[in-house]
Design a protein around this motif. Structure first.
Motif, PDB file in Angstrom:
ATOM      1  N   SER A 180       0.849  -1.193   0.000  1.00 31.60           N
ATOM      2  CA  SER A 180       0.000   0.000   0.000  1.00 31.60           C
ATOM      3  C   SER A 180       0.880   1.237   0.000  1.00 31.60           C
ATOM      4  CB  SER A 180      -0.903   0.007   1.242  1.00 31.60           C
ATOM      5  OG  SER A 180      -1.741  -1.126   1.258  1.00 31.60           O
ATOM      6  N   ASN A 182       1.875   5.055   0.468  1.00 31.29           N
ATOM      7  CA  ASN A 182       1.498   6.164   1.339  1.00 31.29           C
ATOM      8  C   ASN A 182       1.883   7.468   0.676  1.00 31.29           C
ATOM      9  OD1 ASN A 182       0.606   6.790   4.122  1.00 31.29           O
ATOM     10  ND2 ASN A 182       1.391   4.704   4.450  1.00 31.29           N
ATOM     11  N   VAL A 195      -3.447 -10.928  -6.238  1.00 31.71           N
ATOM     12  CA  VAL A 195      -3.442 -11.764  -5.036  1.00 31.71           C
ATOM     13  C   VAL A 195      -4.434 -11.233  -4.006  1.00 31.71           C
ATOM     14  CG1 VAL A 195      -2.062 -12.525  -3.065  1.00 31.71           C
ATOM     15  CG2 VAL A 195      -1.113 -12.666  -5.374  1.00 31.71           C
ATOM     16  N   GLN A 199      -7.384 -13.449  -2.489  1.00 24.89           N
ATOM     17  CA  GLN A 199      -7.493 -13.708  -1.052  1.00 24.89           C
ATOM     18  C   GLN A 199      -8.861 -13.340  -0.503  1.00 24.89           C
ATOM     19  OE1 GLN A 199      -4.014 -11.666   0.534  1.00 24.89           O
ATOM     20  NE2 GLN A 199      -2.842 -13.576   0.504  1.00 24.89           N
TER      21      GLN A 199
ATOM     22  N   PRO B  15      -7.206  -8.767   3.272  1.00 22.64           N
ATOM     23  CA  PRO B  15      -5.924  -9.057   2.634  1.00 22.64           C
ATOM     24  C   PRO B  15      -4.910  -7.918   2.774  1.00 22.64           C
ATOM     25  CG  PRO B  15      -7.725  -9.711   1.195  1.00 22.64           C
ATOM     26  CD  PRO B  15      -8.340  -8.934   2.328  1.00 22.64           C
ATOM     27  N   LEU B  16      -5.399  -6.691   2.866  1.00 22.84           N
ATOM     28  CA  LEU B  16      -4.472  -5.569   3.056  1.00 22.84           C
ATOM     29  C   LEU B  16      -3.857  -5.625   4.447  1.00 22.84           C
ATOM     30  CD1 LEU B  16      -6.622  -2.743   1.421  1.00 22.84           C
ATOM     31  CD2 LEU B  16      -4.933  -4.240   0.349  1.00 22.84           C
ATOM     32  N   LEU B  18      -3.469  -8.366   6.148  1.00 22.14           N
ATOM     33  CA  LEU B  18      -2.553  -9.507   6.116  1.00 22.14           C
ATOM     34  C   LEU B  18      -1.232  -9.121   5.459  1.00 22.14           C
ATOM     35  CD1 LEU B  18      -1.815 -12.461   6.446  1.00 22.14           C
ATOM     36  CD2 LEU B  18      -3.145 -12.978   4.376  1.00 22.14           C
ATOM     37  N   ARG B  19      -1.310  -8.366   4.404  1.00 20.03           N
ATOM     38  CA  ARG B  19      -0.103  -7.967   3.702  1.00 20.03           C
ATOM     39  C   ARG B  19       0.787  -7.093   4.587  1.00 20.03           C
ATOM     40  NH1 ARG B  19      -1.117  -5.330  -2.176  1.00 20.03           N
ATOM     41  NH2 ARG B  19      -1.453  -3.484  -0.890  1.00 20.03           N
ATOM     42  N   ARG B  23       4.508  -8.038   6.194  1.00 27.68           N
ATOM     43  CA  ARG B  23       5.657  -7.146   6.060  1.00 27.68           C
ATOM     44  C   ARG B  23       6.286  -6.848   7.423  1.00 27.68           C
ATOM     45  NH1 ARG B  23       5.040  -1.484   4.443  1.00 27.68           N
ATOM     46  NH2 ARG B  23       7.174  -0.763   4.107  1.00 27.68           N
ATOM     47  N   ALA B  39      -1.711   3.600   9.957  1.00 29.59           N
ATOM     48  CA  ALA B  39      -0.760   4.518   9.323  1.00 29.59           C
ATOM     49  C   ALA B  39      -0.137   3.874   8.090  1.00 29.59           C
ATOM     50  CB  ALA B  39       0.315   4.932  10.324  1.00 29.59           C
ATOM     51  N   MET B  40       0.153   2.577   8.174  1.00 32.47           N
ATOM     52  CA  MET B  40       0.738   1.893   7.023  1.00 32.47           C
ATOM     53  C   MET B  40      -0.225   1.864   5.841  1.00 32.47           C
ATOM     54  SD  MET B  40       2.533  -1.476   8.758  1.00 32.47           S
ATOM     55  CE  MET B  40       3.288  -2.124   7.253  1.00 32.47           C
ATOM     56  N   LEU B  41      -1.516   1.745   6.148  1.00 33.62           N
ATOM     57  CA  LEU B  41      -2.500   1.468   5.100  1.00 33.62           C
ATOM     58  C   LEU B  41      -3.343   2.679   4.719  1.00 33.62           C
ATOM     59  CD1 LEU B  41      -3.653  -1.963   6.522  1.00 33.62           C
ATOM     60  CD2 LEU B  41      -2.352  -1.591   4.413  1.00 33.62           C
ATOM     61  N   GLY B  42      -3.216   3.760   5.460  1.00 36.79           N
ATOM     62  CA  GLY B  42      -4.075   4.905   5.190  1.00 36.79           C
ATOM     63  C   GLY B  42      -5.516   4.657   5.575  1.00 36.79           C
ATOM     64  N   VAL B  80      -6.422 -18.655   3.457  1.00 33.93           N
ATOM     65  CA  VAL B  80      -5.236 -18.639   2.595  1.00 33.93           C
ATOM     66  C   VAL B  80      -4.116 -19.462   3.228  1.00 33.93           C
ATOM     67  CG1 VAL B  80      -5.843 -16.444   1.555  1.00 33.93           C
ATOM     68  CG2 VAL B  80      -4.328 -16.462   3.525  1.00 33.93           C
ATOM     69  N   GLY B 103       3.816 -13.889  -7.744  1.00 36.66           N
ATOM     70  CA  GLY B 103       3.015 -13.619  -6.556  1.00 36.66           C
ATOM     71  C   GLY B 103       2.004 -14.710  -6.246  1.00 36.66           C
ATOM     72  N   PHE B 104       1.498 -15.373  -7.270  1.00 36.56           N
ATOM     73  CA  PHE B 104       0.517 -16.430  -7.033  1.00 36.56           C
ATOM     74  C   PHE B 104       1.140 -17.576  -6.249  1.00 36.56           C
ATOM     75  CE2 PHE B 104      -1.893 -15.052 -11.082  1.00 36.56           C
ATOM     76  CZ  PHE B 104      -2.670 -14.190 -10.347  1.00 36.56           C
ATOM     77  N   TRP B 107       1.831 -17.155  -2.584  1.00 34.55           N
ATOM     78  CA  TRP B 107       0.683 -17.154  -1.689  1.00 34.55           C
ATOM     79  C   TRP B 107      -0.170 -18.413  -1.808  1.00 34.55           C
ATOM     80  CZ3 TRP B 107       0.120 -14.214   2.430  1.00 34.55           C
ATOM     81  CH2 TRP B 107       0.885 -13.046   2.508  1.00 34.55           C
TER      82      TRP B 107
END
Lengths: 208, 208
Positions: A180, A182, A195, A199, B15-16, B18-19, B23, B39-42, B80, B103-104, B107
């Motif tokens: 994501s 920023n 993906v 998911q 999924p966001l 999870l991602r 990380r 904060a990471m994802l907005g 998943v 990427g497939f 995961w």
DNA sequence: TAGATTGTTAATCGATTAACAATC
DNA sequence: TAGATTGTTAATCGATTAACAATC
């Protein structure tokens, strides 16, 4: 320029309407209705009429919409009745597929410069363009006055590339990196991550 | 089997989360908070806490969330934490890029069969798989018991291919064709169309 | 304990839908 | 005219946010 009060969620549906109208026009349908469009798209007719009403009055009571006219109006509203240039960072397999994606050309989006940070790739030709050193990114964006960037680098480098793009003048980013981004709110980002789609669908699948 | 009452819009954000957690885990962060994730994802921290609360209680007051634990819980919720097999129809450039998408695999999503309707392509090898005649689509889906399909054919053929997939047992479709698929509501569809993303962003760009 | 952050409730905000007068 | 469909308003529905007691 963008009328200011249509919600973003409405703007994101307009390309779907445009796509349906283009399809109708190619089939020589001259007239359509909110009901027909809704059936094509799986959207209620009321929503389509409401969405269009943010931008004007395009139909006739009792008659519906003239397909070519509404299509052209949507092209104008979305500003897709012009040519847009894009820069692409990342000349790997993904970047290669993007640079050769026929759908972009067909709709007036053109990759005009490709960058990579791998010295072995710089100087090679990809999709008719010579791959440039990513060190030249800002300079190229500025001199070509490009507004749209495509990020096709690994997750680890994506945020930094995006920030550099924005500082150089990019205002819309198509992000293929699985992260994501920023960025300041005035910069539009559209993420493409299959993906993430898989998911969220997996959640609904039955284990047999 | 998917708890039944979480809104789809919430499921699409998982999924966001999870991602982001993956990380953090890779960076050896052991603890996080709704604020840090937000904060990471907005996304607001309140929304993250609310979203997670549909599925259970995963944190500790005053402490936040244990990164590996929450990550594993999300993997379980999204299903998943298993291997999913997929069929791919369309062995053109796009299909080729999809079949080779790293990427497939990473995961747990694996393309196990590729189809095309071009006799010249059938029998050739793509990404380690022999391209099959699309006539064998239903038979293959049934015998392999695959639940996920990828549509990578031109717009004109996409609806028909998708319908055939569904009749043979496919319940989730990743659609790369530039058309809105019309399918029964129990079938999940995730559309990937970069042009649609570009077009909605163009709306907001200033013509200089 | 003091400080921090969760999980949850209630309030707010925004999007969708239903309904219908206007009118082609 | 009669039938159909728009554009728009008001009602409904659903999602997000603010606030805070619980508690680690």
């Amino acid at each position: 320029m963008a009328s200011t009060d249509a919600p973003e969620i409405v703007v994101r549906r307009l390309p779907l309407y445009l796509r349906a109208l283009t399809r109708l026009a190619e089939a020589n349908h001259l007239i359509t209705s909110s009901q027909e469009l809704g059936a094509m798209l799986g959207i209620s007719s009321a929503q389509i009429r409401k969405d269009l009403s943010y931008f004007g009055e395009f139909g006739k009571q009792g008659m519906g919409y003239e397909v070519p006219y509404l299509r052209d109006q949507l092209r104008r509203i979305l500003q897709v009745d012009r040519h847009w240039e894009m820069v692409l960072v990342g000349a790997g397999d993904l970047g290669h597929a993007i640079a050769n994606h026929a759908g972009f050309d067909r709709w007036g989006y053109q990759v005009v410069a490709v960058f990579d940070n791998d010295p072995h790739k710089v100087g090679q030709v990809m999709g008719g363009l010579t791959i440039r050193d990513v060190a030249e990114l800002e300079e190229t964006i500025r001199s070509l006055r490009v507004r749209i960037g495509i990020v096709a680098v690994p997750a680890a480098g994506a945020q930094a590339v995006a920030e550099r793009m924005v500082l150089a003048g990019i205002r819309a980013i198509l992000n293929y990196a699985p992260i994501s981004l920023n960025l300041p709110p005035e910069v539009r980002v559209h993420a493409i991550d299959p993906v993430v789609g898989l998911q969220s669908m997996s959640y609904y699948l039955d284990l047999e």
